[in-house]
Scaffold this motif. Structure first.
Motif, PDB file in Angstrom:
ATOM      1  N   PRO A  93       0.808  -1.227   0.000  1.00  0.00           N
ATOM      2  CA  PRO A  93       0.000   0.000   0.000  1.00  0.00           C
ATOM      3  C   PRO A  93       0.833   1.266   0.000  1.00  0.00           C
ATOM      4  O   PRO A  93       0.298   2.355  -0.167  1.00  0.00           O
ATOM      5  N   ASP A  94       2.163   1.152   0.203  1.00  0.00           N
ATOM      6  CA  ASP A  94       3.004   2.341   0.273  1.00  0.00           C
ATOM      7  C   ASP A  94       3.625   2.709  -1.068  1.00  0.00           C
ATOM      8  O   ASP A  94       4.268   3.749  -1.186  1.00  0.00           O
ATOM      9  N   ARG A  95       3.515   1.843  -2.070  1.00  0.00           N
ATOM     10  CA  ARG A  95       4.142   2.120  -3.348  1.00  0.00           C
ATOM     11  C   ARG A  95       3.100   2.638  -4.328  1.00  0.00           C
ATOM     12  O   ARG A  95       2.271   1.897  -4.831  1.00  0.00           O
ATOM     13  N   ALA A  96       3.129   3.949  -4.618  1.00  0.00           N
ATOM     14  CA  ALA A  96       2.188   4.530  -5.564  1.00  0.00           C
ATOM     15  C   ALA A  96       2.487   3.988  -6.962  1.00  0.00           C
ATOM     16  O   ALA A  96       3.659   3.796  -7.307  1.00  0.00           O
ATOM     17  N   PRO A  97       1.487   3.769  -7.793  1.00  0.00           N
ATOM     18  CA  PRO A  97       0.058   3.945  -7.525  1.00  0.00           C
ATOM     19  C   PRO A  97      -0.626   2.661  -7.069  1.00  0.00           C
ATOM     20  O   PRO A  97      -1.667   2.276  -7.594  1.00  0.00           O
ATOM     21  N   ALA A  98      -0.011   1.983  -6.081  1.00  0.00           N
ATOM     22  CA  ALA A  98      -0.477   0.649  -5.699  1.00  0.00           C
ATOM     23  C   ALA A  98      -1.974   0.548  -5.401  1.00  0.00           C
ATOM     24  O   ALA A  98      -2.630  -0.334  -5.951  1.00  0.00           O
ATOM     25  N   PRO A  99      -2.539   1.377  -4.544  1.00  0.00           N
ATOM     26  CA  PRO A  99      -3.973   1.193  -4.243  1.00  0.00           C
ATOM     27  C   PRO A  99      -4.855   1.355  -5.482  1.00  0.00           C
ATOM     28  O   PRO A  99      -5.809   0.602  -5.662  1.00  0.00           O
ATOM     29  N   TRP A 100      -4.528   2.303  -6.333  1.00  0.00           N
ATOM     30  CA  TRP A 100      -5.316   2.541  -7.544  1.00  0.00           C
ATOM     31  C   TRP A 100      -5.204   1.351  -8.494  1.00  0.00           C
ATOM     32  O   TRP A 100      -6.207   0.856  -9.008  1.00  0.00           O
ATOM     33  N   VAL A 101      -3.985   0.886  -8.728  1.00  0.00           N
ATOM     34  CA  VAL A 101      -3.780  -0.243  -9.638  1.00  0.00           C
ATOM     35  C   VAL A 101      -4.523  -1.469  -9.134  1.00  0.00           C
ATOM     36  O   VAL A 101      -5.178  -2.185  -9.902  1.00  0.00           O
ATOM     37  N   GLY A 172      -4.438  -3.406 -22.757  1.00  0.00           N
ATOM     38  CA  GLY A 172      -4.162  -2.289 -21.854  1.00  0.00           C
ATOM     39  C   GLY A 172      -3.344  -2.617 -20.630  1.00  0.00           C
ATOM     40  O   GLY A 172      -2.789  -1.719 -19.986  1.00  0.00           O
ATOM     41  N   ALA A 173      -3.263  -3.892 -20.245  1.00  0.00           N
ATOM     42  CA  ALA A 173      -2.549  -4.264 -19.015  1.00  0.00           C
ATOM     43  C   ALA A 173      -1.058  -4.389 -19.268  1.00  0.00           C
ATOM     44  O   ALA A 173      -0.625  -4.776 -20.359  1.00  0.00           O
ATOM     45  N   ARG A 174      -0.262  -4.079 -18.248  1.00  0.00           N
ATOM     46  CA  ARG A 174       1.183  -4.209 -18.337  1.00  0.00           C
ATOM     47  C   ARG A 174       1.743  -4.485 -16.953  1.00  0.00           C
ATOM     48  O   ARG A 174       1.056  -4.286 -15.936  1.00  0.00           O
ATOM     49  N   VAL A 175       2.988  -4.951 -16.900  1.00  0.00           N
ATOM     50  CA  VAL A 175       3.651  -5.119 -15.613  1.00  0.00           C
ATOM     51  C   VAL A 175       3.727  -3.755 -14.943  1.00  0.00           C
ATOM     52  O   VAL A 175       4.159  -2.769 -15.548  1.00  0.00           O
ATOM     53  N   GLY A 176       3.267  -3.670 -13.707  1.00  0.00           N
ATOM     54  CA  GLY A 176       3.259  -2.403 -12.976  1.00  0.00           C
ATOM     55  C   GLY A 176       1.937  -1.673 -12.998  1.00  0.00           C
ATOM     56  O   GLY A 176       1.755  -0.719 -12.249  1.00  0.00           O
ATOM     57  N   GLY A 177       0.997  -2.098 -13.834  1.00  0.00           N
ATOM     58  CA  GLY A 177      -0.297  -1.411 -13.866  1.00  0.00           C
ATOM     59  C   GLY A 177      -0.958  -1.481 -15.226  1.00  0.00           C
ATOM     60  O   GLY A 177      -1.153  -2.556 -15.789  1.00  0.00           O
ATOM     61  N   PHE A 178      -1.297  -0.300 -15.788  1.00  0.00           N
ATOM     62  CA  PHE A 178      -1.938  -0.187 -17.093  1.00  0.00           C
ATOM     63  C   PHE A 178      -1.198   0.830 -17.938  1.00  0.00           C
ATOM     64  O   PHE A 178      -0.522   1.729 -17.425  1.00  0.00           O
ATOM     65  N   TRP A 179      -1.344   0.696 -19.246  1.00  0.00           N
ATOM     66  CA  TRP A 179      -0.704   1.663 -20.136  1.00  0.00           C
ATOM     67  C   TRP A 179      -1.333   3.046 -20.012  1.00  0.00           C
ATOM     68  O   TRP A 179      -0.660   4.067 -20.188  1.00  0.00           O
ATOM     69  N   ARG A 180      -2.616   3.089 -19.711  1.00  0.00           N
ATOM     70  CA  ARG A 180      -3.280   4.385 -19.522  1.00  0.00           C
ATOM     71  C   ARG A 180      -4.461   4.195 -18.590  1.00  0.00           C
ATOM     72  O   ARG A 180      -4.975   3.085 -18.420  1.00  0.00           O
ATOM     73  N   ALA A 181      -4.894   5.311 -18.009  1.00  0.00           N
ATOM     74  CA  ALA A 181      -6.097   5.294 -17.171  1.00  0.00           C
ATOM     75  C   ALA A 181      -7.282   5.752 -18.007  1.00  0.00           C
ATOM     76  O   ALA A 181      -7.187   6.736 -18.753  1.00  0.00           O
ATOM     77  N   PRO A 182      -8.409   5.056 -17.928  1.00  0.00           N
ATOM     78  CA  PRO A 182      -9.595   5.507 -18.665  1.00  0.00           C
ATOM     79  C   PRO A 182     -10.015   6.911 -18.222  1.00  0.00           C
ATOM     80  O   PRO A 182      -9.783   7.311 -17.067  1.00  0.00           O
ATOM     81  N   SER A 183     -10.634   7.645 -19.116  1.00  0.00           N
ATOM     82  CA  SER A 183     -11.103   8.985 -18.770  1.00  0.00           C
ATOM     83  C   SER A 183     -12.298   8.890 -17.829  1.00  0.00           C
ATOM     84  O   SER A 183     -13.037   7.895 -17.824  1.00  0.00           O
ATOM     85  N   LEU A 334     -16.522   1.798  -9.822  1.00  0.00           N
ATOM     86  CA  LEU A 334     -16.811   2.788 -10.860  1.00  0.00           C
ATOM     87  C   LEU A 334     -17.355   4.085 -10.272  1.00  0.00           C
ATOM     88  O   LEU A 334     -17.046   5.181 -10.755  1.00  0.00           O
ATOM     89  N   ALA A 335     -18.156   3.974  -9.230  1.00  0.00           N
ATOM     90  CA  ALA A 335     -18.751   5.171  -8.620  1.00  0.00           C
ATOM     91  C   ALA A 335     -17.727   6.033  -7.914  1.00  0.00           C
ATOM     92  O   ALA A 335     -17.961   7.231  -7.693  1.00  0.00           O
ATOM     93  N   ASP A 336     -16.593   5.454  -7.563  1.00  0.00           N
ATOM     94  CA  ASP A 336     -15.555   6.172  -6.806  1.00  0.00           C
ATOM     95  C   ASP A 336     -14.281   6.335  -7.633  1.00  0.00           C
ATOM     96  O   ASP A 336     -13.186   6.385  -7.096  1.00  0.00           O
ATOM     97  N   TYR A 337     -14.438   6.448  -8.959  1.00  0.00           N
ATOM     98  CA  TYR A 337     -13.276   6.447  -9.846  1.00  0.00           C
ATOM     99  C   TYR A 337     -12.693   7.845 -10.046  1.00  0.00           C
ATOM    100  O   TYR A 337     -13.419   8.828 -10.155  1.00  0.00           O
ATOM    101  N   SER A 338     -11.373   7.900 -10.114  1.00  0.00           N
ATOM    102  CA  SER A 338     -10.656   9.080 -10.605  1.00  0.00           C
ATOM    103  C   SER A 338      -9.410   8.585 -11.306  1.00  0.00           C
ATOM    104  O   SER A 338      -8.777   7.613 -10.864  1.00  0.00           O
ATOM    105  N   PRO A 339      -9.014   9.219 -12.429  1.00  0.00           N
ATOM    106  CA  PRO A 339      -7.847   8.753 -13.175  1.00  0.00           C
ATOM    107  C   PRO A 339      -6.566   8.924 -12.367  1.00  0.00           C
ATOM    108  O   PRO A 339      -6.470   9.791 -11.497  1.00  0.00           O
ATOM    109  N   GLU A 340      -5.581   8.097 -12.667  1.00  0.00           N
ATOM    110  CA  GLU A 340      -4.278   8.163 -12.014  1.00  0.00           C
ATOM    111  C   GLU A 340      -3.216   8.298 -13.097  1.00  0.00           C
ATOM    112  O   GLU A 340      -3.258   7.623 -14.124  1.00  0.00           O
ATOM    113  N   THR A 341      -2.257   9.206 -12.861  1.00  0.00           N
ATOM    114  CA  THR A 341      -1.160   9.391 -13.798  1.00  0.00           C
ATOM    115  C   THR A 341       0.166   9.416 -13.033  1.00  0.00           C
ATOM    116  O   THR A 341       0.303  10.194 -12.089  1.00  0.00           O
ATOM    117  N   PRO A 342       1.148   8.566 -13.431  1.00  0.00           N
ATOM    118  CA  PRO A 342       1.013   7.529 -14.447  1.00  0.00           C
ATOM    119  C   PRO A 342       0.159   6.375 -13.925  1.00  0.00           C
ATOM    120  O   PRO A 342      -0.051   6.253 -12.720  1.00  0.00           O
TER     121      PRO A 342
END
Length: 441
Positions: A93-101, A172-183, A334-342
């Protein structure tokens, strides 16, 4: 031996399953002499195809193993690599963007469970239970139910498309997360669909619980196997458990589970402690019903369905349970979504053995990759759920046909055998990725 003392039940090609298989049963003197779930689809040798590729190519390559459950193959492979590289969005949980991913991967997986289970319930399994030869034949009497099922399947595909750019072989999936976050706009549109899907998923669970399922006496005894998560209903986790008391790390899979080749199958047969075992939705619900969403548990209590159960026909109910579980979780995420970058964390490769597992719609999917210091694949092993279930399917066939009566009408035995096989939702193409070849000279 008289001719009347020997009977043969044969299904040359199984209908309403994914892939190519058949069933052969020989009955001699009132006993089953030979029973084989024949899988004759040519092996596709995916493990060998992976050798020589870089770790980052795993998600793209393994997604091609199955058009129905590509997310499972991606998540098992990615999870294995991340555990080896000490890059663990699932658990740190300490490595961003771990919780989002971690949450987005769970949403991604929800989509796959919804679409795969909806397809199986409505197009493959329900016709058996309702006495129809196909979903088309069933449509006249159950048109509304089929439309509801296809709408749920489409909703699952829409979730996969959010992160994968397409629902079949997503990219869209990759090691470490996703290539992009949906809008946020794209997610809002799918979130609105989730609200409409909730009553449909609840109605589906009620409907499957009321289906005229076959009852086979005496009840069967078998060991259930699935992942187990500390707090969640398992999709991705690091421990494997069994009804028999097994509780191991995914790293220890090979020390307890074995595979062997049988002459009648191009897929391997899996055993635990030398015996068949069950993976899939019924095994997951049996071992993890305490992790189900409170709304799912409340509805099960209301309609009088209790787990654990060793009635394999109730697998169709377990699939409806998991659809409702996935729709509820998807709606909340989905109701609690916000994009994450990267949308991903970078990985630093290291040499070693990468092991990981996730719960495909059909059950436990285990991966192993031997990587060199540059992250290049030297060896790969993939154990799909259908190969793990094959020995259990054959045991179920023997039990069910014997319970019906081996002197019963051949057509009745044939139909019962097909129904047993379809009830496991086998993905034969997934299972035929490997073949051991021994040359005798």
């Amino acid at each position: 031996m008289t001719e009347q003392a020997t009977r043969r039940i044969e299904v040359p090609v199984l209908a309403r399953v994914e892939g190519e298989g058949g069933l052969d049963v020989t009955i001699r003197d009132g006993r089953i002499e030979h029973l084989a779930l024949r899988i004759f689809e040519p092996p596709r040798l995916f493990e060998q195809f992976l050798v020589g590729h870089a770790y980052g190519e795993i998600p793209e390559l393994v997604a091609r193993i199955c058009g129905i459950c590509p997310v499972a193959y991606q998540m098992s492979g990615i999870g294995a690599v991340e555990r080896l590289f000490d890059l663990d969005p699932n658990w740190d949980p300490d490595r961003a963007p771990a919780p989002w991913v971690r949450r987005m991967r769970r949403l991604f997986y929800c989509g796959e469970w919804i679409q795969s289970h909806a397809l199986h319930i409505h197009l493959l399994a329900a016709p058996d239970f309702l006495g129809f030869d196909s979903a088309m034949a069933m449509a006249g009497a159950y048109g509304e139910e089929l439309r509801r099922g296809l709408a749920l399947q489409a909703f699952g595909n829409r979730i996969i498309e959010l992160f994968g750019a397409r629902s079949v072989h997503p990219v869209g999936a990759r090691v470490g997360g996703f290539w992009r976050a949906p809008s946020a706009q794209d997610v809002a549109a799918v979130a609105a669909e989730a609200e409409r899907a909730l009553p449909a998923a609840e109605a589906l669970l009620r409907w499957t619980a009321a289906l005229p399922l076959p009852v086979t006496e005496p009840p069967q005894a078998f060991d259930c196997v699935s992942l187990r998560h500390p707090t969640e209903y398992p999709m991705m986790a690091e421990r494997i458990v069994a009804e028999s008391g097994l509780d191991i790390s995914v790293d220890d899979f090979e020390a307890h589970f074995t595979e062997h080749q049988v002459p009648h199958s191009t897929a391997l047969h899996g055993l635990l402690a030398g015996a068949p075992y069950l993976v899939g939705p019924l095994a997951r619900v049996n071992l993890n019903h305490d992790r189900l969403h409170p709304r799912v548990q409340a509805l099960l209590t209301e309609i009088g369905v209790a787990f654990p159960s060793h009635d394999v026909a109730q697998s169709v109910i377990a699939r409806a349970v998991e659809i409702l579980q996935a729709v509820l979780e998807a709606a909340e995420i989905l109701a609690d979504y916000s994009p994450e970058t990267p949308a991903h964390a970078e990985a630093a490769p290291r040499a070693g053995i990468a092991r990981g597992a996730s719960e495909a719609p059909r059950g436990l999917l285990w991966h192993r990759y031997d990587l060199d210091a540059h992250g290049m694949i030297q060896h790969a092993r993939i154990v799909p759920p259908t190969s793990q279930n094959q020995a259990r399917i054959e045991a179920d066939l023997a039990h069910t046909l014997t319970a019906i009566g081996l002197d019963a009408d051949a057509e009745r035995l044939r139909r019962a055998g097909e129904q047993v096989i379809r009830n496991y939702d086998p993905c034969i193409s997934c299972a035929t990725h490997f073949l051991r070849l021994t040359l005798h000279q």
